[in-house]
Design a protein around this motif. Sequence first.
Motif, PDB file in Angstrom:
ATOM      1  N   ARG A 126       0.835  -1.210   0.000  1.00  0.00           N
ATOM      2  CA  ARG A 126       0.000   0.000   0.000  1.00  0.00           C
ATOM      3  C   ARG A 126       0.865   1.254   0.000  1.00  0.00           C
ATOM      4  O   ARG A 126       0.509   2.262  -0.594  1.00  0.00           O
ATOM      5  CB  ARG A 126      -0.914   0.035   1.234  1.00  0.00           C
ATOM      6  CG  ARG A 126      -2.113  -0.867   1.176  1.00  0.00           C
ATOM      7  CD  ARG A 126      -3.101  -0.470   0.071  1.00  0.00           C
ATOM      8  NE  ARG A 126      -3.443   0.925   0.015  1.00  0.00           N
ATOM      9  CZ  ARG A 126      -4.369   1.527   0.767  1.00  0.00           C
ATOM     10  NH1 ARG A 126      -5.035   0.844   1.651  1.00  0.00           N
ATOM     11  NH2 ARG A 126      -4.636   2.815   0.608  1.00  0.00           N
ATOM     12  N   TYR A 186      -4.543  -2.378 -16.424  1.00  0.00           N
ATOM     13  CA  TYR A 186      -4.094  -1.010 -16.649  1.00  0.00           C
ATOM     14  C   TYR A 186      -3.242  -0.533 -15.474  1.00  0.00           C
ATOM     15  O   TYR A 186      -3.472  -0.929 -14.334  1.00  0.00           O
ATOM     16  CB  TYR A 186      -5.287  -0.045 -16.728  1.00  0.00           C
ATOM     17  CG  TYR A 186      -6.403  -0.430 -17.665  1.00  0.00           C
ATOM     18  CD1 TYR A 186      -7.360  -1.371 -17.304  1.00  0.00           C
ATOM     19  CD2 TYR A 186      -6.526   0.187 -18.908  1.00  0.00           C
ATOM     20  CE1 TYR A 186      -8.401  -1.709 -18.161  1.00  0.00           C
ATOM     21  CE2 TYR A 186      -7.567  -0.130 -19.767  1.00  0.00           C
ATOM     22  CZ  TYR A 186      -8.496  -1.077 -19.387  1.00  0.00           C
ATOM     23  OH  TYR A 186      -9.526  -1.398 -20.237  1.00  0.00           O
ATOM     24  N   TYR A 224      -2.351   3.224 -13.856  1.00  0.00           N
ATOM     25  CA  TYR A 224      -2.564   4.651 -13.854  1.00  0.00           C
ATOM     26  C   TYR A 224      -1.652   5.288 -12.810  1.00  0.00           C
ATOM     27  O   TYR A 224      -1.399   4.713 -11.750  1.00  0.00           O
ATOM     28  CB  TYR A 224      -4.009   4.998 -13.486  1.00  0.00           C
ATOM     29  CG  TYR A 224      -5.025   4.786 -14.591  1.00  0.00           C
ATOM     30  CD1 TYR A 224      -5.609   3.541 -14.796  1.00  0.00           C
ATOM     31  CD2 TYR A 224      -5.417   5.850 -15.409  1.00  0.00           C
ATOM     32  CE1 TYR A 224      -6.556   3.360 -15.807  1.00  0.00           C
ATOM     33  CE2 TYR A 224      -6.365   5.677 -16.411  1.00  0.00           C
ATOM     34  CZ  TYR A 224      -6.923   4.435 -16.601  1.00  0.00           C
ATOM     35  OH  TYR A 224      -7.861   4.263 -17.596  1.00  0.00           O
ATOM     36  N   GLN A 269      -1.473   8.682 -10.406  1.00  0.00           N
ATOM     37  CA  GLN A 269      -2.300   9.785  -9.929  1.00  0.00           C
ATOM     38  C   GLN A 269      -1.510  10.624  -8.939  1.00  0.00           C
ATOM     39  O   GLN A 269      -1.150  10.142  -7.854  1.00  0.00           O
ATOM     40  CB  GLN A 269      -3.592   9.282  -9.287  1.00  0.00           C
ATOM     41  CG  GLN A 269      -4.558  10.405  -8.929  1.00  0.00           C
ATOM     42  CD  GLN A 269      -5.830   9.908  -8.297  1.00  0.00           C
ATOM     43  OE1 GLN A 269      -5.859   8.858  -7.666  1.00  0.00           O
ATOM     44  NE2 GLN A 269      -6.916  10.655  -8.474  1.00  0.00           N
ATOM     45  N   GLN A 312      -5.076  15.379  -8.717  1.00  0.00           N
ATOM     46  CA  GLN A 312      -5.115  15.325 -10.173  1.00  0.00           C
ATOM     47  C   GLN A 312      -5.887  14.100 -10.658  1.00  0.00           C
ATOM     48  O   GLN A 312      -6.214  13.207  -9.879  1.00  0.00           O
ATOM     49  CB  GLN A 312      -3.698  15.301 -10.748  1.00  0.00           C
ATOM     50  CG  GLN A 312      -2.910  16.574 -10.493  1.00  0.00           C
ATOM     51  CD  GLN A 312      -1.574  16.578 -11.220  1.00  0.00           C
ATOM     52  OE1 GLN A 312      -1.362  15.842 -12.177  1.00  0.00           O
ATOM     53  NE2 GLN A 312      -0.661  17.421 -10.755  1.00  0.00           N
ATOM     54  N   ALA A 313      -6.165  14.093 -11.946  1.00  0.00           N
ATOM     55  CA  ALA A 313      -6.828  12.948 -12.548  1.00  0.00           C
ATOM     56  C   ALA A 313      -5.866  11.771 -12.652  1.00  0.00           C
ATOM     57  O   ALA A 313      -4.660  11.963 -12.832  1.00  0.00           O
ATOM     58  CB  ALA A 313      -7.333  13.317 -13.939  1.00  0.00           C
ATOM     59  N   PRO A 314      -6.380  10.562 -12.556  1.00  0.00           N
ATOM     60  CA  PRO A 314      -5.525   9.405 -12.877  1.00  0.00           C
ATOM     61  C   PRO A 314      -5.074   9.507 -14.333  1.00  0.00           C
ATOM     62  O   PRO A 314      -5.882   9.788 -15.219  1.00  0.00           O
ATOM     63  CB  PRO A 314      -6.456   8.208 -12.668  1.00  0.00           C
ATOM     64  CG  PRO A 314      -7.547   8.712 -11.790  1.00  0.00           C
ATOM     65  CD  PRO A 314      -7.726  10.153 -12.145  1.00  0.00           C
ATOM     66  N   LEU A 346      -3.308   7.519 -17.475  1.00  0.00           N
ATOM     67  CA  LEU A 346      -3.011   6.183 -17.975  1.00  0.00           C
ATOM     68  C   LEU A 346      -1.554   6.111 -18.427  1.00  0.00           C
ATOM     69  O   LEU A 346      -1.092   6.938 -19.224  1.00  0.00           O
ATOM     70  CB  LEU A 346      -3.941   5.836 -19.131  1.00  0.00           C
ATOM     71  CG  LEU A 346      -3.786   4.445 -19.724  1.00  0.00           C
ATOM     72  CD1 LEU A 346      -4.100   3.356 -18.699  1.00  0.00           C
ATOM     73  CD2 LEU A 346      -4.685   4.285 -20.955  1.00  0.00           C
ATOM     74  N   MET A 360       0.441   8.255  -6.391  1.00  0.00           N
ATOM     75  CA  MET A 360      -0.325   7.032  -6.161  1.00  0.00           C
ATOM     76  C   MET A 360      -0.361   6.286  -7.493  1.00  0.00           C
ATOM     77  O   MET A 360      -0.654   6.886  -8.534  1.00  0.00           O
ATOM     78  CB  MET A 360      -1.747   7.381  -5.717  1.00  0.00           C
ATOM     79  CG  MET A 360      -2.668   6.182  -5.606  1.00  0.00           C
ATOM     80  SD  MET A 360      -2.424   5.266  -4.093  1.00  0.00           S
ATOM     81  CE  MET A 360      -3.592   6.126  -3.051  1.00  0.00           C
ATOM     82  N   LEU A 412      -2.176   3.293  -9.480  1.00  0.00           N
ATOM     83  CA  LEU A 412      -3.411   2.530  -9.440  1.00  0.00           C
ATOM     84  C   LEU A 412      -3.417   1.482 -10.533  1.00  0.00           C
ATOM     85  O   LEU A 412      -3.146   1.773 -11.695  1.00  0.00           O
ATOM     86  CB  LEU A 412      -4.614   3.461  -9.640  1.00  0.00           C
ATOM     87  CG  LEU A 412      -4.838   4.505  -8.555  1.00  0.00           C
ATOM     88  CD1 LEU A 412      -5.749   5.621  -9.063  1.00  0.00           C
ATOM     89  CD2 LEU A 412      -5.430   3.871  -7.315  1.00  0.00           C
ATOM     90  N   PHE A 454     -10.737  -1.139  -9.813  1.00  0.00           N
ATOM     91  CA  PHE A 454      -9.464  -0.631  -9.323  1.00  0.00           C
ATOM     92  C   PHE A 454      -9.041  -1.313  -8.027  1.00  0.00           C
ATOM     93  O   PHE A 454      -9.877  -1.677  -7.188  1.00  0.00           O
ATOM     94  CB  PHE A 454      -9.579   0.877  -9.034  1.00  0.00           C
ATOM     95  CG  PHE A 454      -9.487   1.735 -10.254  1.00  0.00           C
ATOM     96  CD1 PHE A 454     -10.619   1.996 -11.013  1.00  0.00           C
ATOM     97  CD2 PHE A 454      -8.281   2.299 -10.636  1.00  0.00           C
ATOM     98  CE1 PHE A 454     -10.546   2.795 -12.148  1.00  0.00           C
ATOM     99  CE2 PHE A 454      -8.201   3.096 -11.763  1.00  0.00           C
ATOM    100  CZ  PHE A 454      -9.330   3.344 -12.520  1.00  0.00           C
ATOM    101  N   GLY A 455      -7.730  -1.430  -7.866  1.00  0.00           N
ATOM    102  CA  GLY A 455      -7.168  -1.734  -6.566  1.00  0.00           C
ATOM    103  C   GLY A 455      -7.111  -0.455  -5.732  1.00  0.00           C
ATOM    104  O   GLY A 455      -7.462   0.633  -6.211  1.00  0.00           O
ATOM    105  N   ASN A 456      -6.645  -0.585  -4.496  1.00  0.00           N
ATOM    106  CA  ASN A 456      -6.575   0.579  -3.612  1.00  0.00           C
ATOM    107  C   ASN A 456      -5.304   1.392  -3.791  1.00  0.00           C
ATOM    108  O   ASN A 456      -5.112   2.389  -3.096  1.00  0.00           O
ATOM    109  CB  ASN A 456      -6.741   0.165  -2.154  1.00  0.00           C
ATOM    110  CG  ASN A 456      -8.210   0.042  -1.786  1.00  0.00           C
ATOM    111  OD1 ASN A 456      -9.042   0.810  -2.267  1.00  0.00           O
ATOM    112  ND2 ASN A 456      -8.533  -0.935  -0.973  1.00  0.00           N
ATOM    113  N   ARG A 492       0.980   3.956  -2.770  1.00  0.00           N
ATOM    114  CA  ARG A 492       1.494   5.328  -2.701  1.00  0.00           C
ATOM    115  C   ARG A 492       3.017   5.268  -2.640  1.00  0.00           C
ATOM    116  O   ARG A 492       3.584   4.722  -1.694  1.00  0.00           O
ATOM    117  CB  ARG A 492       0.942   6.063  -1.484  1.00  0.00           C
ATOM    118  CG  ARG A 492       1.413   7.533  -1.454  1.00  0.00           C
ATOM    119  CD  ARG A 492       0.659   8.360  -0.446  1.00  0.00           C
ATOM    120  NE  ARG A 492      -0.758   8.486  -0.748  1.00  0.00           N
ATOM    121  CZ  ARG A 492      -1.269   9.293  -1.673  1.00  0.00           C
ATOM    122  NH1 ARG A 492      -0.476  10.025  -2.430  1.00  0.00           N
ATOM    123  NH2 ARG A 492      -2.572   9.362  -1.848  1.00  0.00           N
TER     124      ARG A 492
END
Lengths: 118, 112
Positions: free
Chosen positions: A9, A33, A35, A37, A41-43, A45, A88, A90, A109-111, A114
């Motif tokens: 995590r 996928y 991502y 983040q 901000q937006a995730p 890709l 982060m 994802l 999605f997974g959690n 970070r």
Amino acid sequence: DAMVIQNPRYQVTQFGKPVTLSCSQTLNHNVMYWYQQKSSQAPKLLFHYYDKDFNNEADTPDNFQSRRPNTSFCFLDIRSPGLGDAAMYLCATSSVVTGSLWDNSPLHFGNGTRLTVT
Amino acid sequence: SQQGEEDPQALSIQEGENATMNCSYKTSINNLQWYRQNSGRGLVHLILIRSNEREKHSGRLRVTLDTSKKSSSLLITASRAADTASYFCATDGYPWGGKLIFGQGTELSVKP
């Protein structure tokens, strides 16, 4: 329950020291996928695997690599992390029907992991 | 490249009020999806609307889509403190719908 699991995590690495983030899924989805983040901000890709086919986004730095040894697992390798790579990360999966123009599968999605770079 | 733009960036309301978030996008789509993200967690899929649909409901959520204006809205009715989260719209990569590009998101705060 079927799910997407990311480990660890929280990950701390040193500037320039390679790091690997992992993702596993029990959903048997054919697409995975990664991502990135950053805060508020937006995730974004980075890349995705359609089965074994790797698809890189045009603006993903070469510093980021990925491996998918089998359907269930996918790894994100950062070869030489910089301070700007702290974020982060994802992992997500979806089930896509080959040739379908109307794929409507939501992403699972997974959690996230970070990543801190010191 | 970013496909969706969301408005407002932040929204603060009282419990019981309705919350409306808007999303605009640039190119043709097969579908548009909305996701929710609690602080420090992954995203959770809320609702998907196809390009040939104009409105869709799921519980307290109502989503509209106007493909002529390339915009969508998410309405949360009778909001609760537990609805506090960031909400993102995501559009797919037409014609293949398997890749999602996310908007910047709206940070919703619902005060008890």
